[in-house]
Motif scaffolding. Sequence first.
Motif, PDB file in Angstrom:
ATOM      1  N   GLU B 264       0.832  -1.207   0.000  1.00 13.70           N
ATOM      2  CA  GLU B 264       0.000   0.000   0.000  1.00 13.70           C
ATOM      3  C   GLU B 264       0.870   1.261   0.000  1.00 13.70           C
ATOM      4  N   ARG B 265       1.907   1.239   0.838  1.00  9.96           N
ATOM      5  CA  ARG B 265       2.793   2.409   0.909  1.00  9.96           C
ATOM      6  C   ARG B 265       3.553   2.619  -0.407  1.00  9.96           C
ATOM      7  N   LEU B 266       3.972   1.522  -1.005  1.00  5.10           N
ATOM      8  CA  LEU B 266       4.666   1.639  -2.286  1.00  5.10           C
ATOM      9  C   LEU B 266       3.741   2.226  -3.343  1.00  5.10           C
ATOM     10  N   THR B 267       2.531   1.719  -3.378  1.00  9.17           N
ATOM     11  CA  THR B 267       1.560   2.208  -4.363  1.00  9.17           C
ATOM     12  C   THR B 267       1.324   3.700  -4.175  1.00  9.17           C
ATOM     13  N   ARG B 268       1.165   4.072  -2.912  1.00  5.89           N
ATOM     14  CA  ARG B 268       0.921   5.491  -2.620  1.00  5.89           C
ATOM     15  C   ARG B 268       2.096   6.375  -3.034  1.00  5.89           C
ATOM     16  N   ALA B 269       3.284   5.803  -2.978  1.00  2.77           N
ATOM     17  CA  ALA B 269       4.488   6.574  -3.362  1.00  2.77           C
ATOM     18  C   ALA B 269       4.720   6.563  -4.866  1.00  2.77           C
ATOM     19  N   GLY B 270       3.823   5.916  -5.601  1.00  5.05           N
ATOM     20  CA  GLY B 270       3.940   5.939  -7.057  1.00  5.05           C
ATOM     21  C   GLY B 270       4.768   4.810  -7.642  1.00  5.05           C
ATOM     22  N   VAL B 271       5.128   3.859  -6.812  1.00  6.93           N
ATOM     23  CA  VAL B 271       5.857   2.695  -7.318  1.00  6.93           C
ATOM     24  C   VAL B 271       4.882   1.795  -8.076  1.00  6.93           C
ATOM     25  N   ALA B 272       5.327   1.247  -9.202  1.00  7.89           N
ATOM     26  CA  ALA B 272       4.467   0.318  -9.942  1.00  7.89           C
ATOM     27  C   ALA B 272       4.564  -1.055  -9.292  1.00  7.89           C
ATOM     28  N   VAL B 273       3.525  -1.467  -8.619  1.00  7.61           N
ATOM     29  CA  VAL B 273       3.546  -2.792  -7.994  1.00  7.61           C
ATOM     30  C   VAL B 273       2.623  -3.730  -8.767  1.00  7.61           C
ATOM     31  N   GLU B 274       3.021  -4.962  -8.880  1.00 11.54           N
ATOM     32  CA  GLU B 274       2.171  -5.969  -9.531  1.00 11.54           C
ATOM     33  C   GLU B 274       2.358  -7.293  -8.809  1.00 11.54           C
ATOM     34  N   ASP B 275       1.300  -8.078  -8.767  1.00  7.66           N
ATOM     35  CA  ASP B 275       1.422  -9.412  -8.164  1.00  7.66           C
ATOM     36  C   ASP B 275       2.326 -10.269  -9.024  1.00  7.66           C
ATOM     37  N   PRO B 391      12.431  -2.995   8.004  1.00  5.49           N
ATOM     38  CA  PRO B 391      11.359  -2.963   9.010  1.00  5.49           C
ATOM     39  C   PRO B 391      10.098  -2.356   8.392  1.00  5.49           C
ATOM     40  N   CYS B 392       8.952  -2.794   8.856  1.00  7.58           N
ATOM     41  CA  CYS B 392       7.724  -2.269   8.250  1.00  7.58           C
ATOM     42  C   CYS B 392       6.699  -1.821   9.276  1.00  7.58           C
ATOM     43  N   THR B 393       6.410  -2.682  10.244  1.00 11.85           N
ATOM     44  CA  THR B 393       5.305  -2.331  11.143  1.00 11.85           C
ATOM     45  C   THR B 393       5.416  -3.147  12.432  1.00 11.85           C
ATOM     46  N   LEU B 394       4.407  -3.013  13.288  1.00  5.13           N
ATOM     47  CA  LEU B 394       4.313  -3.882  14.457  1.00  5.13           C
ATOM     48  C   LEU B 394       3.154  -4.843  14.235  1.00  5.13           C
ATOM     49  N   LEU B 422      13.413   2.870  -1.420  1.00  7.22           N
ATOM     50  CA  LEU B 422      12.099   2.421  -0.930  1.00  7.22           C
ATOM     51  C   LEU B 422      11.999   2.315   0.590  1.00  7.22           C
ATOM     52  N   ALA B 423      13.123   2.225   1.280  1.00  3.76           N
ATOM     53  CA  ALA B 423      13.049   2.073   2.737  1.00  3.76           C
ATOM     54  C   ALA B 423      12.309   3.226   3.403  1.00  3.76           C
ATOM     55  N   PRO B 424      12.523   4.480   2.988  1.00  2.00           N
ATOM     56  CA  PRO B 424      11.763   5.570   3.638  1.00  2.00           C
ATOM     57  C   PRO B 424      10.256   5.432   3.434  1.00  2.00           C
ATOM     58  N   VAL B 425       9.869   4.746   2.368  1.00  2.00           N
ATOM     59  CA  VAL B 425       8.441   4.530   2.100  1.00  2.00           C
ATOM     60  C   VAL B 425       7.909   3.372   2.952  1.00  2.00           C
ATOM     61  N   ASP B 427       9.426   1.733   5.598  1.00  7.85           N
ATOM     62  CA  ASP B 427       9.744   1.762   7.029  1.00  7.85           C
ATOM     63  C   ASP B 427       9.201   3.042   7.637  1.00  7.85           C
ATOM     64  N   ALA B 428       7.870   3.124   7.665  1.00  9.53           N
ATOM     65  CA  ALA B 428       7.235   4.382   8.083  1.00  9.53           C
ATOM     66  C   ALA B 428       7.528   4.716   9.542  1.00  9.53           C
ATOM     67  N   GLU B 429       7.603   3.698  10.368  1.00 10.54           N
ATOM     68  CA  GLU B 429       7.780   3.936  11.806  1.00 10.54           C
ATOM     69  C   GLU B 429       9.167   4.482  12.143  1.00 10.54           C
ATOM     70  N   THR B 430      10.197   3.902  11.531  1.00 10.39           N
ATOM     71  CA  THR B 430      11.540   4.259  11.991  1.00 10.39           C
ATOM     72  C   THR B 430      12.308   5.105  10.999  1.00 10.39           C
ATOM     73  N   ALA B 431      11.789   5.290   9.791  1.00 10.09           N
ATOM     74  CA  ALA B 431      12.555   5.998   8.769  1.00 10.09           C
ATOM     75  C   ALA B 431      12.921   7.408   9.238  1.00 10.09           C
ATOM     76  N   ALA B 432      12.017   8.013   9.974  1.00 12.76           N
ATOM     77  CA  ALA B 432      12.245   9.387  10.410  1.00 12.76           C
ATOM     78  C   ALA B 432      13.476   9.492  11.308  1.00 12.76           C
ATOM     79  N   GLN B 433      13.754   8.438  12.063  1.00 11.76           N
ATOM     80  CA  GLN B 433      14.865   8.494  13.019  1.00 11.76           C
ATOM     81  C   GLN B 433      16.231   8.423  12.356  1.00 11.76           C
TER      82      GLN B 433
END
Lengths: 434, 434
Positions: B264-275, B391-394, B422-425, B427-433
């Motif tokens: 979802e985060r990749l899609t929102r960032a404009g990355v082309a994702v496909e199954d 890392p991605c989430t809890l 892609l990590a800043p996209v 790794d939403a929780e820790t990327a800021a740190q």
Amino acid sequence: MTEPCFLTAAAASRAIADGRLTSEALVRSCLERIETRDAAVKAWLHLDPRAAIAAAREVDKRPRISRLHGLPFGVKDMIDTADMPTTHNSANWQGHRPARDAACVGVVRALGAVILGKTDTVEFAAAGRRAATRHPMNPAHSPGGSSSGSGAAVGDGQVSLAFGTQTGGSLIRPASFNGIYALKPTWGTVSREGAKIYANSLDTIGWYGRSVEDLVLVAEAFRLDGVGHEPAPAPRALRIGLCRTPYWSRIEPGGERAFALAAERLTRAGVAVEDLVLPDAFGGLFEAQDTIMFGEGRAAFLDELLIQGARLGRDFVDRAENAKGITPDRMIAAHDLAAECRRAFSALFERVDAVLAPASPGEAPHGLQNTGDHVFNAMWTLLHGPCLSIPCTLGPGGLPVGIQLVGPRYADARLLSIAAALAPVIDAETAAQS
Amino acid sequence: MTEPCFLTAAAASRAIADGRLTSEALVRSCLERIETRDAAVKAWLHLDPRAAIAAAREVDKRPRISRLHGLPFGVKDMIDTADMPTTHNSANWQGHRPARDAACVGVVRALGAVILGKTDTVEFAAAGRRAATRHPMNPAHSPGGSSSGSGAAVGDGQVSLAFGTQTGGSLIRPASFNGIYALKPTWGTVSREGAKIYANSLDTIGWYGRSVEDLVLVAEAFRLDGVGHEPAPAPRALRIGLCRTPYWSRIEPGGERAFALAAERLTRAGVAVEDLVLPDAFGGLFEAQDTIMFGEGRAAFLDELLIQGARLGRDFVDRAENAKGITPDRMIAAHDLAAECRRAFSALFERVDAVLAPASPGEAPHGLQNTGDHVFNAMWTLLHGPCLSIPCTLGPGGLPVGIQLVGPRYADARLLSIAAALAPVIDAETAAQS
């Protein structure tokens, strides 16, 4: 009675089992032979006669738990030993003493073998400094390499078993040159822990002996699949594929003679022989092996480059710095070609029971700098299956030349039993002795 | 200023380069953190604070020759260190002290890194005795294994870089559980010399860090092809294949959430994702990896079996004695399937730039005996290409869950630069740190 040092390992093992020979007497005989011959052959980098005799005495007191009980081994000096230095024949490693035996040394020691000493090797079993070892039958010639000392020591009656390694052709080629037997087992079936890495996809621990049965003793120790359970085939029931390989243009008179003689002897013994021409893809295997050897060699010598700096020899600097400019695409193509040919090679064994191929282009080369060409070994190393070298004849220069039998991956036991049936046929000169 | 121990390796490296931080101050900060936390986390099997501080002081006096200069490393305790014990977390190896650093340790030390200590591991990085290490965020849970101590130490701010190894999923799975980054590079590109062998076709040295840039620092040291020369891609230019793998039925809620969120985060960032659905043959890779791991494990533990005898744990006796009854035919089939899928996997990268897959089924499991399931790692290890955990989430239990990006063989540099984009996209929780 034959001097114990000249016995095959299998014969010495039986004599020890029967109480006709002690490990101490065998080790003393080997040490005497070495004392007589070492100035000429120079097979050993480390030898401590007192320690070897003490180890043999200890073994003589212990119960016999394997056929290796009491048998002395030479160990190529790029394989770790806890009680002896391991120098890789490198100026930078003099006096290095590992804390633990390599896995292969640990296995045979635990089964009662006596480590006689460390044998000379081409530096890191790869390049750089050559072994000081000379050919036992002609000191102007190389005994081959990189397992130079192990090959020459077994060939010269200094010890009947020795470990070597093969990345290109370092085990089978010296066997051919020294008129002895060798097994390069299937890649991955004998732990390479504690042997210097050169190219991890290729490096294989193997061993020298003076008969096929000698090779079996060690194969048993490593529990290669099916060893001791394969029925001995009759020569007349066997189909052997004569494989000149895609590199036949590089054969020399000695190698050509050995190959033709072996084929002729097999035919006379009633073996079904047929020419085996490999699919075209196999023509790329020599280059693929070279790519992988140098490509993986980058990682293998990086720590040496950074730690030794200017003390590191040019051959190793070139490997670590990828002087050949090997690209990822070439590595992938080499690995994929190897995989394709491994599968195709396995399929050939519906038609033949073993492949007969040159073990070396010809006799041992002149001088010590050139340890011989691995053109008839590299492709088989890359294919990962077992290779077994059998002495065959003498070349025009009067030095030995062998042939090799090659099997598909994991068929080591089958190859050993085929070799046991065919060695008396192929090895006309020495078969009577063993 | 953040306590130095909590910096990413890349940030610490910059601070050292600018003279704002010394190696000694950084090491002291790590040691203080460890002192506070070790009773709860137990990541270390060997730690000598005085020696570590002395080593840091020495490095502070030397010229800086790499970005690793002054940075402390944890080293999984089945990797040899010349100045510290290497016990493999085995009762039989207590006090063992190798004569030489493993190649990976030698490389980073030569480049100015400081070896902080040895981290706990599952015995021989394989089976048997589990690490005593507990999850930093919940001591009732495992931090994963077998690189338990390295994963937990990096996750807990005790050190920013640490070596681990992966044969099944021992590197990427603990990265997921501990909310950190890891790179398992292409098999064969980093020398495994001096790390205990389990299954030589699979075993891979890798490393943990707190950011993609941390992973790059170490990849530079090992001169992985193209590292530092790959242009940074824009997320919008990337095509990512979402690969649930043939083992999706074993996903847990945490893993499912991480996978969905990352997509979802990749899609929102404009990355082309496909199954990305893998060809059917890939369904056999988990079993093939198991066959090769146990099949090669026979040779790996044979010397232990013969030397330790009754002192050797059941798990290793079973491996050495082939309790699973793995046959040569199964080994050949497993190797051939792996080769076929490696080639097929490479071909997929015409359609996608990287593959996104689960890094673990979910959160770290309860208790220390179960170090987690490697079902989402084993196939990639066998395919030999690089895997990079982000890392991605809890998960529902409040513990971290990551995802992994996977690339084709030898494309480590490309995967690192994709991950940096892609990590800043993801790794939403820790990327800021970081």
